[in-house]
Each structure stands twice: as C-alpha cells, then as structure tokens.
Design a protein around this motif. Structure first.
Motif, PDB file in Angstrom:
ATOM      1  N   PRO A 101      -9.182   3.124 -23.700  1.00 41.33           N
ATOM      2  CA  PRO A 101      -9.519   2.116 -22.679  1.00 41.33           C
ATOM      3  C   PRO A 101      -8.692   0.847 -22.864  1.00 41.33           C
ATOM      4  O   PRO A 101      -8.581   0.316 -23.975  1.00 41.33           O
ATOM      5  CB  PRO A 101     -11.002   1.831 -22.931  1.00 41.33           C
ATOM      6  CG  PRO A 101     -11.500   2.934 -23.775  1.00 41.33           C
ATOM      7  CD  PRO A 101     -10.326   3.491 -24.516  1.00 41.33           C
ATOM      8  N   ALA A 102      -8.126   0.338 -21.785  1.00 42.27           N
ATOM      9  CA  ALA A 102      -7.259  -0.842 -21.836  1.00 42.27           C
ATOM     10  C   ALA A 102      -8.012  -2.072 -22.317  1.00 42.27           C
ATOM     11  O   ALA A 102      -7.454  -2.897 -23.045  1.00 42.27           O
ATOM     12  CB  ALA A 102      -6.649  -1.102 -20.468  1.00 42.27           C
ATOM     13  N   ASP A 103      -9.283  -2.220 -21.948  1.00 40.59           N
ATOM     14  CA  ASP A 103     -10.018  -3.410 -22.357  1.00 40.59           C
ATOM     15  C   ASP A 103     -10.207  -3.462 -23.872  1.00 40.59           C
ATOM     16  O   ASP A 103     -10.221  -4.534 -24.465  1.00 40.59           O
ATOM     17  CB  ASP A 103     -11.360  -3.509 -21.635  1.00 40.59           C
ATOM     18  CG  ASP A 103     -12.273  -2.328 -21.884  1.00 40.59           C
ATOM     19  OD1 ASP A 103     -11.775  -1.195 -21.860  1.00 40.59           O
ATOM     20  OD2 ASP A 103     -13.479  -2.545 -22.084  1.00 40.59           O
ATOM     21  N   VAL A 104     -10.288  -2.314 -24.514  1.00 42.49           N
ATOM     22  CA  VAL A 104     -10.453  -2.272 -25.966  1.00 42.49           C
ATOM     23  C   VAL A 104      -9.119  -2.504 -26.667  1.00 42.49           C
ATOM     24  O   VAL A 104      -9.011  -3.345 -27.558  1.00 42.49           O
ATOM     25  CB  VAL A 104     -11.058  -0.920 -26.411  1.00 42.49           C
ATOM     26  CG1 VAL A 104     -11.094  -0.814 -27.917  1.00 42.49           C
ATOM     27  CG2 VAL A 104     -12.435  -0.741 -25.817  1.00 42.49           C
ATOM     28  N   VAL A 105      -8.086  -1.807 -26.272  1.00 47.98           N
ATOM     29  CA  VAL A 105      -6.794  -1.875 -26.938  1.00 47.98           C
ATOM     30  C   VAL A 105      -6.106  -3.208 -26.695  1.00 47.98           C
ATOM     31  O   VAL A 105      -5.571  -3.818 -27.613  1.00 47.98           O
ATOM     32  CB  VAL A 105      -5.885  -0.712 -26.464  1.00 47.98           C
ATOM     33  CG1 VAL A 105      -4.494  -0.839 -27.064  1.00 47.98           C
ATOM     34  CG2 VAL A 105      -6.499   0.616 -26.835  1.00 47.98           C
ATOM     35  N   MET A 106      -6.134  -3.697 -25.467  1.00 46.15           N
ATOM     36  CA  MET A 106      -5.379  -4.897 -25.112  1.00 46.15           C
ATOM     37  C   MET A 106      -6.234  -6.162 -25.173  1.00 46.15           C
ATOM     38  O   MET A 106      -5.801  -7.226 -24.791  1.00 46.15           O
ATOM     39  CB  MET A 106      -4.766  -4.727 -23.730  1.00 46.15           C
ATOM     40  CG  MET A 106      -3.794  -3.558 -23.683  1.00 46.15           C
ATOM     41  SD  MET A 106      -3.041  -3.345 -22.092  1.00 46.15           S
ATOM     42  CE  MET A 106      -1.890  -4.707 -22.119  1.00 46.15           C
ATOM     43  N   ASP A 107      -7.466  -6.060 -25.652  1.00 42.37           N
ATOM     44  CA  ASP A 107      -8.363  -7.199 -25.808  1.00 42.37           C
ATOM     45  C   ASP A 107      -8.614  -7.909 -24.480  1.00 42.37           C
ATOM     46  O   ASP A 107      -8.592  -9.129 -24.385  1.00 42.37           O
ATOM     47  CB  ASP A 107      -7.793  -8.171 -26.828  1.00 42.37           C
ATOM     48  CG  ASP A 107      -8.871  -8.784 -27.688  1.00 42.37           C
ATOM     49  OD1 ASP A 107     -10.032  -8.361 -27.560  1.00 42.37           O
ATOM     50  OD2 ASP A 107      -8.569  -9.689 -28.463  1.00 42.37           O
ATOM     51  N   LEU A 108      -8.868  -7.127 -23.436  1.00 46.08           N
ATOM     52  CA  LEU A 108      -9.116  -7.645 -22.095  1.00 46.08           C
ATOM     53  C   LEU A 108     -10.618  -7.755 -21.842  1.00 46.08           C
ATOM     54  O   LEU A 108     -11.398  -6.992 -22.409  1.00 46.08           O
ATOM     55  CB  LEU A 108      -8.492  -6.723 -21.041  1.00 46.08           C
ATOM     56  CG  LEU A 108      -6.988  -6.529 -21.127  1.00 46.08           C
ATOM     57  CD1 LEU A 108      -6.549  -5.443 -20.158  1.00 46.08           C
ATOM     58  CD2 LEU A 108      -6.272  -7.827 -20.833  1.00 46.08           C
TER      59      LEU A 108
ATOM     60  N   TRP B 281       1.580   1.228 -24.549  1.00 45.32           N
ATOM     61  CA  TRP B 281       1.928   2.602 -24.905  1.00 45.32           C
ATOM     62  C   TRP B 281       0.701   3.325 -25.439  1.00 45.32           C
ATOM     63  O   TRP B 281       0.430   4.472 -25.050  1.00 45.32           O
ATOM     64  CB  TRP B 281       3.042   2.614 -25.947  1.00 45.32           C
ATOM     65  CG  TRP B 281       3.369   3.996 -26.418  1.00 45.32           C
ATOM     66  CD1 TRP B 281       4.193   4.894 -25.823  1.00 45.32           C
ATOM     67  CD2 TRP B 281       2.837   4.640 -27.586  1.00 45.32           C
ATOM     68  NE1 TRP B 281       4.206   6.061 -26.542  1.00 45.32           N
ATOM     69  CE2 TRP B 281       3.381   5.942 -27.629  1.00 45.32           C
ATOM     70  CE3 TRP B 281       1.964   4.250 -28.585  1.00 45.32           C
ATOM     71  CZ2 TRP B 281       3.070   6.837 -28.645  1.00 45.32           C
ATOM     72  CZ3 TRP B 281       1.656   5.142 -29.598  1.00 45.32           C
ATOM     73  CH2 TRP B 281       2.220   6.425 -29.613  1.00 45.32           C
ATOM     74  N   MET B 282      -0.063   2.669 -26.315  1.00 43.44           N
ATOM     75  CA  MET B 282      -1.275   3.283 -26.866  1.00 43.44           C
ATOM     76  C   MET B 282      -2.270   3.597 -25.758  1.00 43.44           C
ATOM     77  O   MET B 282      -2.888   4.662 -25.752  1.00 43.44           O
ATOM     78  CB  MET B 282      -1.921   2.366 -27.902  1.00 43.44           C
ATOM     79  CG  MET B 282      -1.215   2.361 -29.219  1.00 43.44           C
ATOM     80  SD  MET B 282      -2.003   1.312 -30.446  1.00 43.44           S
ATOM     81  CE  MET B 282      -3.672   1.890 -30.467  1.00 43.44           C
ATOM     82  N   THR B 283      -2.406   2.674 -24.819  1.00 45.68           N
ATOM     83  CA  THR B 283      -3.335   2.875 -23.714  1.00 45.68           C
ATOM     84  C   THR B 283      -2.931   4.077 -22.881  1.00 45.68           C
ATOM     85  O   THR B 283      -3.760   4.922 -22.540  1.00 45.68           O
ATOM     86  CB  THR B 283      -3.388   1.614 -22.828  1.00 45.68           C
ATOM     87  OG1 THR B 283      -3.798   0.514 -23.634  1.00 45.68           O
ATOM     88  CG2 THR B 283      -4.355   1.786 -21.691  1.00 45.68           C
ATOM     89  N   ASN B 284      -1.656   4.164 -22.542  1.00 43.92           N
ATOM     90  CA  ASN B 284      -1.169   5.249 -21.686  1.00 43.92           C
ATOM     91  C   ASN B 284      -1.091   6.585 -22.416  1.00 43.92           C
ATOM     92  O   ASN B 284      -1.528   7.612 -21.901  1.00 43.92           O
ATOM     93  CB  ASN B 284       0.194   4.896 -21.104  1.00 43.92           C
ATOM     94  CG  ASN B 284       0.119   3.723 -20.156  1.00 43.92           C
ATOM     95  OD1 ASN B 284      -0.903   3.471 -19.539  1.00 43.92           O
ATOM     96  ND2 ASN B 284       1.204   2.996 -20.037  1.00 43.92           N
ATOM     97  N   THR B 285      -0.541   6.587 -23.614  1.00 45.42           N
ATOM     98  CA  THR B 285      -0.304   7.829 -24.341  1.00 45.42           C
ATOM     99  C   THR B 285      -1.586   8.416 -24.925  1.00 45.42           C
ATOM    100  O   THR B 285      -1.844   9.610 -24.797  1.00 45.42           O
ATOM    101  CB  THR B 285       0.723   7.601 -25.465  1.00 45.42           C
ATOM    102  OG1 THR B 285       1.897   7.032 -24.892  1.00 45.42           O
ATOM    103  CG2 THR B 285       1.085   8.905 -26.141  1.00 45.42           C
ATOM    104  N   LEU B 286      -2.368   7.585 -25.566  1.00 42.24           N
ATOM    105  CA  LEU B 286      -3.572   8.075 -26.229  1.00 42.24           C
ATOM    106  C   LEU B 286      -4.803   8.038 -25.331  1.00 42.24           C
ATOM    107  O   LEU B 286      -5.889   8.411 -25.751  1.00 42.24           O
ATOM    108  CB  LEU B 286      -3.828   7.254 -27.497  1.00 42.24           C
ATOM    109  CG  LEU B 286      -2.702   7.262 -28.526  1.00 42.24           C
ATOM    110  CD1 LEU B 286      -3.046   6.354 -29.689  1.00 42.24           C
ATOM    111  CD2 LEU B 286      -2.409   8.665 -29.005  1.00 42.24           C
ATOM    112  N   GLU B 287      -4.630   7.544 -24.108  1.00 40.67           N
ATOM    113  CA  GLU B 287      -5.704   7.449 -23.123  1.00 40.67           C
ATOM    114  C   GLU B 287      -6.905   6.667 -23.654  1.00 40.67           C
ATOM    115  O   GLU B 287      -8.056   7.044 -23.447  1.00 40.67           O
ATOM    116  CB  GLU B 287      -6.117   8.836 -22.637  1.00 40.67           C
ATOM    117  CG  GLU B 287      -5.002   9.580 -21.926  1.00 40.67           C
ATOM    118  CD  GLU B 287      -5.414  10.944 -21.417  1.00 40.67           C
ATOM    119  OE1 GLU B 287      -6.610  11.251 -21.430  1.00 40.67           O
ATOM    120  OE2 GLU B 287      -4.524  11.696 -21.002  1.00 40.67           O
TER     121      GLU B 287
END
Length: 94
Positions: free
Chosen positions: A19-26, A11-17
């Motif tokens: 980066p997925a690698d930072v938010v989801m630890d990818l 949700w944070m990745t999509n809503t707040l735009e």
C-alpha cells in the motif's frame, strides 16, 4: 538522496504491491459525505478552531475548513473530525 529514496519507495509500491500510504508515509483520508472525515498517518495538529483543522503531514499540511467542528477522536496518528466540511486542501511545503 531524497529523490532516490522516493523512487525506491515508488518501486516498492509498484513491484511488491504494498500500500502506497504505508510505504510512502502518506495520509489515508476517509470522508463520509460532508459530515465526517477520518485521517490516519498525520504528524500532529497545527491549528484547530470551530471552522478549521490544520494537520501536519510528513510532506506538507492538510487544511480542512467548514463549520461546527468537533474532534471526536484524536490519537497520535489518527483523528476523527465531525462537522459541516466544505473544503479539504493539501498544502505542499517544500
């Protein structure tokens, strides 16, 4: 609980735009041809040889196979590998 955390991160990745690698630890993987691969956000080296590099990730492992591997740069969360890369696989360990 872990499932709720993953949903919140998406949700944070999509809503707040963010980066997925930072938010989801990818991991962030940058590959230049079949000669260089740069990996950010790994958790350590599990195995290294002339033909294999296995990295520990937050959620699984990354297996890179090929020939004539040389670690050009290795930092706590970044690694630069040179050689003839033939395969890159994500291994889910759940």
């Amino acid at each position: 609980m872990a499932r709720l955390r993953q949903k919140f991160k998406r949700w944070m990745t999509n809503t707040l735009e963010l980066p997925a690698d930072v938010v989801m630890d990818l991991p962030r993987i940058t590959m230049i041809g079949h000669l260089h691969i740069y990996i950010e956000n790994h958790r350590g080296v599990k195995a290294f040889s002339n033909e294999e590099l296995r990295l520990i990730l937050e959620q699984g492992e990354l297996l890179i196979t090929g020939k004539e591997f040389v670690l050009k740069t290795i930092l706590p969360e970044e690694i630069l590998l040179e050689g003839k890369i033939s395969d890159v696989k994500y291994i889910d360990i759940s």
